[in-house]
Motif scaffolding. Sequence first.
Motif, PDB file in Angstrom:
ATOM      1  N   ALA A 141      -3.875   7.882  17.566  1.00 30.78           N
ATOM      2  CA  ALA A 141      -3.975   6.509  17.067  1.00 30.78           C
ATOM      3  C   ALA A 141      -4.391   6.499  15.603  1.00 30.78           C
ATOM      4  O   ALA A 141      -3.885   5.697  14.801  1.00 30.78           O
ATOM      5  N   PHE A 142      -5.323   7.392  15.231  1.00 30.81           N
ATOM      6  CA  PHE A 142      -5.736   7.485  13.828  1.00 30.81           C
ATOM      7  C   PHE A 142      -4.572   7.925  12.954  1.00 30.81           C
ATOM      8  O   PHE A 142      -4.324   7.359  11.877  1.00 30.81           O
ATOM      9  N   GLU A 143      -3.849   8.943  13.387  1.00 29.21           N
ATOM     10  CA  GLU A 143      -2.724   9.442  12.606  1.00 29.21           C
ATOM     11  C   GLU A 143      -1.639   8.377  12.451  1.00 29.21           C
ATOM     12  O   GLU A 143      -1.022   8.250  11.382  1.00 29.21           O
ATOM     13  N   SER A 144      -1.410   7.603  13.522  1.00 32.72           N
ATOM     14  CA  SER A 144      -0.439   6.516  13.439  1.00 32.72           C
ATOM     15  C   SER A 144      -0.910   5.426  12.483  1.00 32.72           C
ATOM     16  O   SER A 144      -0.114   4.842  11.737  1.00 32.72           O
ATOM     17  N   LEU A 145      -2.209   5.168  12.484  1.00 26.51           N
ATOM     18  CA  LEU A 145      -2.770   4.133  11.614  1.00 26.51           C
ATOM     19  C   LEU A 145      -2.613   4.496  10.147  1.00 26.51           C
ATOM     20  O   LEU A 145      -2.294   3.646   9.309  1.00 26.51           O
ATOM     21  N   VAL A 146      -2.835   5.775   9.818  1.00 24.87           N
ATOM     22  CA  VAL A 146      -2.830   6.185   8.416  1.00 24.87           C
ATOM     23  C   VAL A 146      -1.417   6.455   7.906  1.00 24.87           C
ATOM     24  O   VAL A 146      -1.178   6.498   6.704  1.00 24.87           O
ATOM     25  N   GLU A 147      -0.467   6.607   8.821  1.00 23.13           N
ATOM     26  CA  GLU A 147       0.902   6.919   8.417  1.00 23.13           C
ATOM     27  C   GLU A 147       1.592   5.691   7.844  1.00 23.13           C
ATOM     28  O   GLU A 147       1.424   4.571   8.329  1.00 23.13           O
ATOM     29  N   PHE A 148       2.400   5.915   6.811  1.00 21.93           N
ATOM     30  CA  PHE A 148       3.176   4.814   6.258  1.00 21.93           C
ATOM     31  C   PHE A 148       4.209   4.340   7.276  1.00 21.93           C
ATOM     32  O   PHE A 148       4.901   5.144   7.897  1.00 21.93           O
ATOM     33  N   ASP A 149       4.300   3.023   7.416  1.00 22.46           N
ATOM     34  CA  ASP A 149       5.309   2.409   8.275  1.00 22.46           C
ATOM     35  C   ASP A 149       6.152   1.504   7.392  1.00 22.46           C
ATOM     36  O   ASP A 149       5.643   0.551   6.788  1.00 22.46           O
ATOM     37  N   LEU A 150       7.444   1.793   7.317  1.00 21.82           N
ATOM     38  CA  LEU A 150       8.332   1.052   6.430  1.00 21.82           C
ATOM     39  C   LEU A 150       8.273  -0.443   6.690  1.00 21.82           C
ATOM     40  O   LEU A 150       8.273  -1.262   5.758  1.00 21.82           O
ATOM     41  N   VAL A 152       5.777  -2.195   7.952  1.00 25.23           N
ATOM     42  CA  VAL A 152       4.489  -2.760   7.527  1.00 25.23           C
ATOM     43  C   VAL A 152       4.397  -2.758   5.995  1.00 25.23           C
ATOM     44  O   VAL A 152       3.931  -3.726   5.391  1.00 25.23           O
ATOM     45  N   PHE A 153       4.877  -1.687   5.402  1.00 22.52           N
ATOM     46  CA  PHE A 153       4.785  -1.525   3.954  1.00 22.52           C
ATOM     47  C   PHE A 153       5.558  -2.634   3.219  1.00 22.52           C
ATOM     48  O   PHE A 153       5.047  -3.280   2.300  1.00 22.52           O
ATOM     49  N   PHE A 154       6.819  -2.840   3.656  1.00 22.76           N
ATOM     50  CA  PHE A 154       7.667  -3.820   2.985  1.00 22.76           C
ATOM     51  C   PHE A 154       7.945  -5.047   3.845  1.00 22.76           C
ATOM     52  O   PHE A 154       8.753  -5.885   3.466  1.00 22.76           O
ATOM     53  N   GLY A 155       7.324  -5.134   5.006  1.00 27.46           N
ATOM     54  CA  GLY A 155       7.680  -6.156   5.985  1.00 27.46           C
ATOM     55  C   GLY A 155       7.366  -7.575   5.558  1.00 27.46           C
ATOM     56  O   GLY A 155       7.175  -7.894   4.386  1.00 27.46           O
ATOM     57  N   GLU A 156       7.273  -8.427   6.560  1.00 30.34           N
ATOM     58  CA  GLU A 156       7.103  -9.865   6.312  1.00 30.34           C
ATOM     59  C   GLU A 156       5.886 -10.152   5.441  1.00 30.34           C
ATOM     60  O   GLU A 156       5.939 -10.982   4.533  1.00 30.34           O
ATOM     61  N   HIS A 157       4.785  -9.456   5.700  1.00 27.93           N
ATOM     62  CA  HIS A 157       3.567  -9.692   4.924  1.00 27.93           C
ATOM     63  C   HIS A 157       3.375  -8.662   3.811  1.00 27.93           C
ATOM     64  O   HIS A 157       2.489  -8.820   2.972  1.00 27.93           O
ATOM     65  N   GLY A 158       4.188  -7.594   3.820  1.00 27.91           N
ATOM     66  CA  GLY A 158       4.184  -6.617   2.738  1.00 27.91           C
ATOM     67  C   GLY A 158       2.812  -6.086   2.370  1.00 27.91           C
ATOM     68  O   GLY A 158       2.318  -6.313   1.273  1.00 27.91           O
ATOM     69  N   LEU A 159       2.215  -5.294   3.276  1.00 29.85           N
ATOM     70  CA  LEU A 159       0.874  -4.777   3.019  1.00 29.85           C
ATOM     71  C   LEU A 159       0.861  -3.630   2.013  1.00 29.85           C
ATOM     72  O   LEU A 159      -0.200  -3.291   1.478  1.00 29.85           O
ATOM     73  N   GLY A 160       2.018  -3.020   1.756  1.00 27.92           N
ATOM     74  CA  GLY A 160       2.035  -1.881   0.854  1.00 27.92           C
ATOM     75  C   GLY A 160       1.121  -0.774   1.348  1.00 27.92           C
ATOM     76  O   GLY A 160       1.043  -0.496   2.548  1.00 27.92           O
ATOM     77  N   ALA A 161       0.410  -0.139   0.435  1.00 30.10           N
ATOM     78  CA  ALA A 161      -0.483   0.970   0.800  1.00 30.10           C
ATOM     79  C   ALA A 161      -1.911   0.508   1.048  1.00 30.10           C
ATOM     80  O   ALA A 161      -2.813   1.350   1.145  1.00 30.10           O
ATOM     81  N   GLN A 162      -2.135  -0.784   1.195  1.00 32.61           N
ATOM     82  CA  GLN A 162      -3.499  -1.284   1.337  1.00 32.61           C
ATOM     83  C   GLN A 162      -4.242  -0.693   2.533  1.00 32.61           C
ATOM     84  O   GLN A 162      -5.410  -0.297   2.403  1.00 32.61           O
ATOM     85  N   GLY A 220       0.501   0.092  -4.653  1.00 37.97           N
ATOM     86  CA  GLY A 220      -0.785   0.747  -4.437  1.00 37.97           C
ATOM     87  C   GLY A 220      -0.703   2.230  -4.157  1.00 37.97           C
ATOM     88  O   GLY A 220      -1.737   2.889  -3.957  1.00 37.97           O
ATOM     89  N   VAL A 221       0.495   2.819  -4.157  1.00 42.43           N
ATOM     90  CA  VAL A 221       0.649   4.232  -3.792  1.00 42.43           C
ATOM     91  C   VAL A 221       0.014   5.150  -4.834  1.00 42.43           C
ATOM     92  O   VAL A 221      -0.661   6.130  -4.487  1.00 42.43           O
ATOM     93  N   ALA A 222       0.227   4.878  -6.118  1.00 47.10           N
ATOM     94  CA  ALA A 222      -0.288   5.774  -7.166  1.00 47.10           C
ATOM     95  C   ALA A 222      -1.803   5.927  -7.097  1.00 47.10           C
ATOM     96  O   ALA A 222      -2.316   7.054  -7.074  1.00 47.10           O
ATOM     97  N   PRO A 223      -2.596   4.828  -7.068  1.00 47.92           N
ATOM     98  CA  PRO A 223      -4.052   5.014  -6.947  1.00 47.92           C
ATOM     99  C   PRO A 223      -4.465   5.609  -5.606  1.00 47.92           C
ATOM    100  O   PRO A 223      -5.469   6.326  -5.521  1.00 47.92           O
TER     101      PRO A 223
END
Length: 545
Positions: A141-150, A152-162, A220-223
């Motif tokens: 579950a931790f590994e899934s949480l920290v993994e980028f999900d396309l 979630v990253f670009f989705g409806e709310h666009g969380l990016g790397a937050q 947010g990926v660079a920082p």
Amino acid sequence: MQNIELRLATLAKLVTANSESVEQRLGDEMARVEQVLLNCTDYDELVNALKTIAVLAPKFHAAVLPLLTRFVESVPHRMLTIDREPIQESRLRYRSPGHLIREAIEATTPVRYLHTVALVDFLLALSRSSDTEVAGKARRAFESLVEFDLNVFFGEHGLGAQPQIEIVARLAQLEDDVLVANADLFLSGLRRVLAASMEGHTWTYKSVTISRGSVTSDWGVAPLRTAAIALLKRMYPLSEAIRHRKSVLSTLDEAMRRERPAVDEPTAAMFERDALEVLVFVEGLVATEALPLVQSIEHQTYWNYYHAATPNIAAATLKIRDALERHAEYQIYKQLIGFEGIFGRWEDLRRSEAAWDYTDEKRREFARQFVTEINDTNEPQWRARILKFSETRSDDLAMFPVYYDFLELLGQRRPRLAIELLTAHEETMGPFQIALMAGLWVGAQSDEVAAIAQRWIAAGTHLIALAKSLIKGGERRLGMLSALIGKGSALNNHDVIVHAMGTAARLHGAGVVAAKGVFMHGLRELAKRRNAEWARAVWFNRDFK
């Protein structure tokens, strides 16, 4: 089951409604679920409550993790029941507190991006559970949480790397001892943070669509990558264990990977920045690190040179190469141990596969030369060197053929030193006893070595190593090989008997006819025990006749 599914479907619709009466009903349901999770013992009721809280989570998201934390802490101490009767021991395999805790982990899914930091703490606590299935579920579950999900990253709310930024920031707040104790989990997460690509999955009732995209420097990926590399550099010196430091270096190496070509100039600049940051850090380790780590650095750095995307990265890798070449002790280590070492001029290796023609025989020539160079004056230096080199460990001892030959020759040419290594440094030299003994059996001190071997047999120690070494003892030591079988029989240690039989078979294949009697001695002892393990070890050996 139908009633609970209908109830959950109704609640799911009500959660999206907006009226005072609905709010009241949902509040009452949440209160009921809380009471069940904190006080109930009925297994089925608890399962249904966990399913219900997952449905209610969007409405009461702030209360979910605190409630589930209290639940997972208390449920192991309850006597679970079914139909008001305690669950029988035989059924606990399928209906245990551990099963409920895994359901609780599943119930956190709706709030994973609403309360990310709290969820990290929740999962971290469970990842240390003595229940391996609970710990494994928490880790995944931790590994899934920290993994980028396309999505979630670009989705409806666009969380990016937050979410990942919050996770890395939380890990950076932890004390050093916590970082070390949970290093495997955290490093697994940080590898995902430094990934150069991401995936997303879209499901329908009849298909799944997998989408893939490249990581870019924005959102947010660079920082995030800067913070992850900084955390890894902090973690590296926290433990002196070779395994820990190798794992950190391997994780840092993820920052060297990139998609080709880069999406845009800022992304290309980000990847180069991170690669150079890692390479500068690694260069600073070459002169002072343990030799097994220096070997790993050489191996990783060469392949980073081979795949270097920019001239700056290639130049930085060659600076590390030059530092390695100035490391005189490592150059000796590489010839003797060197199973990951890079032999040859890197520029040539990159251009031509033919340049890789650096055989073990060339290394054996160095090994023979090293033994020849040992004398009374430099023997203390070589003793210390051998002890240091022998601390290197591998899952496969076949990785050390040249070092084995070196130690065997040392046993022949410098028997006093070999005997000292064998007897005064048993723990360090344990994996290499066979090589030392094999050389000593054909050296000038073979009778003294035989006395040591007799003591080992009497004490029942190092019996397998002794059995394997006697391949060099020849016909003169068949009595000792037979004594090993006797000791193995007395200890009921079938492995000792089998290895002694294997040596006897090889000696017989080499022309020592009398070795057949030793083999038959072992066969009779195993036959008394109705044991045929010798067949797997000996039957297919080319020397068995």
